[in-house]
Design an enzyme around this catalytic site. Structure first.
Site, PDB file in Angstrom:
ATOM      1  N   ALA A   6       0.071 -52.855 121.689  1.00 58.17           N
ATOM      2  CA  ALA A   6      -0.834 -53.272 120.613  1.00 58.17           C
ATOM      3  C   ALA A   6      -1.803 -52.156 120.212  1.00 58.17           C
ATOM      4  O   ALA A   6      -2.078 -51.961 119.029  1.00 58.17           O
ATOM      5  CB  ALA A   6      -1.613 -54.513 121.056  1.00 58.17           C
ATOM      6  N   LYS A  34      12.726 -56.789 131.253  1.00 57.91           N
ATOM      7  CA  LYS A  34      12.060 -55.474 131.255  1.00 57.91           C
ATOM      8  C   LYS A  34      10.721 -55.522 131.972  1.00 57.91           C
ATOM      9  O   LYS A  34      10.298 -54.529 132.591  1.00 57.91           O
ATOM     10  CB  LYS A  34      11.900 -54.948 129.828  1.00 57.91           C
ATOM     11  CG  LYS A  34      11.144 -55.849 128.858  1.00 57.91           C
ATOM     12  CD  LYS A  34       9.690 -55.516 128.717  1.00 57.91           C
ATOM     13  CE  LYS A  34       9.011 -56.386 127.678  1.00 57.91           C
ATOM     14  NZ  LYS A  34       7.578 -56.053 127.509  1.00 57.91           N
ATOM     15  N   THR A  75       7.826 -49.979 128.818  1.00 57.23           N
ATOM     16  CA  THR A  75       7.089 -50.757 129.812  1.00 57.23           C
ATOM     17  C   THR A  75       7.104 -50.094 131.184  1.00 57.23           C
ATOM     18  O   THR A  75       6.146 -50.221 131.946  1.00 57.23           O
ATOM     19  CB  THR A  75       7.694 -52.181 129.918  1.00 57.23           C
ATOM     20  OG1 THR A  75       7.796 -52.734 128.610  1.00 57.23           O
ATOM     21  CG2 THR A  75       6.818 -53.079 130.757  1.00 57.23           C
ATOM     22  N   ARG A 130       0.885 -53.026 131.465  1.00 59.48           N
ATOM     23  CA  ARG A 130       0.210 -53.851 132.468  1.00 59.48           C
ATOM     24  C   ARG A 130       1.118 -54.112 133.666  1.00 59.48           C
ATOM     25  O   ARG A 130       0.657 -54.155 134.803  1.00 59.48           O
ATOM     26  CB  ARG A 130      -0.234 -55.170 131.840  1.00 59.48           C
ATOM     27  CG  ARG A 130      -1.226 -55.021 130.699  1.00 59.48           C
ATOM     28  CD  ARG A 130      -1.697 -56.376 130.183  1.00 59.48           C
ATOM     29  NE  ARG A 130      -0.600 -57.170 129.649  1.00 59.48           N
ATOM     30  CZ  ARG A 130      -0.190 -57.142 128.396  1.00 59.48           C
ATOM     31  NH1 ARG A 130      -0.782 -56.329 127.532  1.00 59.48           N
ATOM     32  NH2 ARG A 130       0.798 -57.910 127.967  1.00 59.48           N
ATOM     33  N   ASN A 131       2.392 -54.314 133.408  1.00 61.83           N
ATOM     34  CA  ASN A 131       3.317 -54.594 134.505  1.00 61.83           C
ATOM     35  C   ASN A 131       3.506 -53.377 135.407  1.00 61.83           C
ATOM     36  O   ASN A 131       3.555 -53.511 136.634  1.00 61.83           O
ATOM     37  CB  ASN A 131       4.665 -55.045 133.932  1.00 61.83           C
ATOM     38  CG  ASN A 131       4.584 -56.409 133.278  1.00 61.83           C
ATOM     39  OD1 ASN A 131       4.485 -57.431 133.943  1.00 61.83           O
ATOM     40  ND2 ASN A 131       4.610 -56.444 131.950  1.00 61.83           N
ATOM     41  N   GLU A 171       2.962 -60.098 132.676  1.00 61.96           N
ATOM     42  CA  GLU A 171       3.902 -61.196 132.444  1.00 61.96           C
ATOM     43  C   GLU A 171       5.036 -61.228 133.461  1.00 61.96           C
ATOM     44  O   GLU A 171       5.598 -62.278 133.762  1.00 61.96           O
ATOM     45  CB  GLU A 171       4.506 -61.090 131.040  1.00 61.96           C
ATOM     46  CG  GLU A 171       3.494 -61.100 129.908  1.00 61.96           C
ATOM     47  CD  GLU A 171       3.115 -59.696 129.469  1.00 61.96           C
ATOM     48  OE1 GLU A 171       3.067 -58.785 130.336  1.00 61.96           O
ATOM     49  OE2 GLU A 171       2.854 -59.500 128.264  1.00 61.96           O
TER      50      GLU A 171
END
Length: 223
Positions: free
Chosen positions: A26, A77, A134, A141-142, A167
């Site tokens: 984002a 992912k 990712t 974040r992951n 997530e």
């Protein structure tokens, strides 16, 4: 079930649905950095209309009818990124990270094909593309969550010290349950060792070090 199934059950079958996915942090979108994503819909006219509506000089939208492929890629992912973060946290180097992510993409493809996804979707923006972002992106974040696990922090310590949502934590458990319920075969953990291994780490039945060592002791198979 998948999000498309949930929408149909709760909102009805009398309308088309569309799903946007791809490597799209984002912050970078807000900064106007070039970004490419894909919109999946069984209604290609809807997907095309949305692509035209959302695209501009820095945001490019592609389209596909492969809703299942986009959903599988978007879920798996995040789990691969947790594993990649653990790998980094353990200080295992580029060789290990590259091998882990590549084998994780293989599990993504295997799971996607089981549910009827197209190989090209899993190799595209919502699959491999989003996985790269990712797993290797500093804004992930992951990856950060997995990194802290690899450094020895507990789930409780990480969850208690951050407002960010990884997530992949909940998705990992859900994916393993989905595989056990919907996939046929003996020793599913050998077909999806990374997905199963991450779930076991999150559930506390093994440490990140034990999980990654276990991958190196897998039976010899053809790639």
């Amino acid at each position: 079930g998948f999000m498309n199934d949930i929408f149909r059950e709760t909102l009805g079958e009398d309308r088309p649905y569309a799903f946007l996915s791809g490597p799209s942090f984002a912050r970078e979108i807000c900064e106007g950095v070039a970004t490419a994503v894909v919109i999946a819909s069984e209604d290609l006219m809807l997907a095309s209309d949305l692509a035209i509506l959302l695209s501009d000089d820095s945001f490019r939208v592609f389209t596909t009818k492969d809703v299942v492929g986009v959903e599988v890629g978007g879920a798996v992912k995040n789990v691969i990124a947790l594993a990649a973060g653990m790998c980094e946290g353990l200080g295992l180097g580029t060789n290990a990270m590259s091998g882990l992510v590549t084998r994780g993409c293989g599990e993504m493809r295997r799971l996607g094909l089981t549910f009827g996804a197209m190989p090209s979707t899993l190799a595209g923006l919502s699959g491999v593309g989003d996985t790269f972002g990712t797993c290797f992106g500093p804004l992930s974040r992951n990856r950060k969550f997995g990194y802290r696990l690899g450094k020895g922090e507990t789930m409780e310590e990480i969850l208690g010290s951050t407002r960010e949502v990884a997530e992949g934590v909940d998705t990992s458990i859900a994916l393993v349950n989905l595989i056990k319920t919907k996939c046929r075969g003996y020793r599913l953990d050998l077909k999806y060792p990374i997905l199963f291994g991450v779930a076991e780490i999150l559930q506390g039945t093994q440490t990140p070090k034990q999980g990654l060592e276990g991958l190196m002791r897998m039976p010899f198979i053809m790639e």
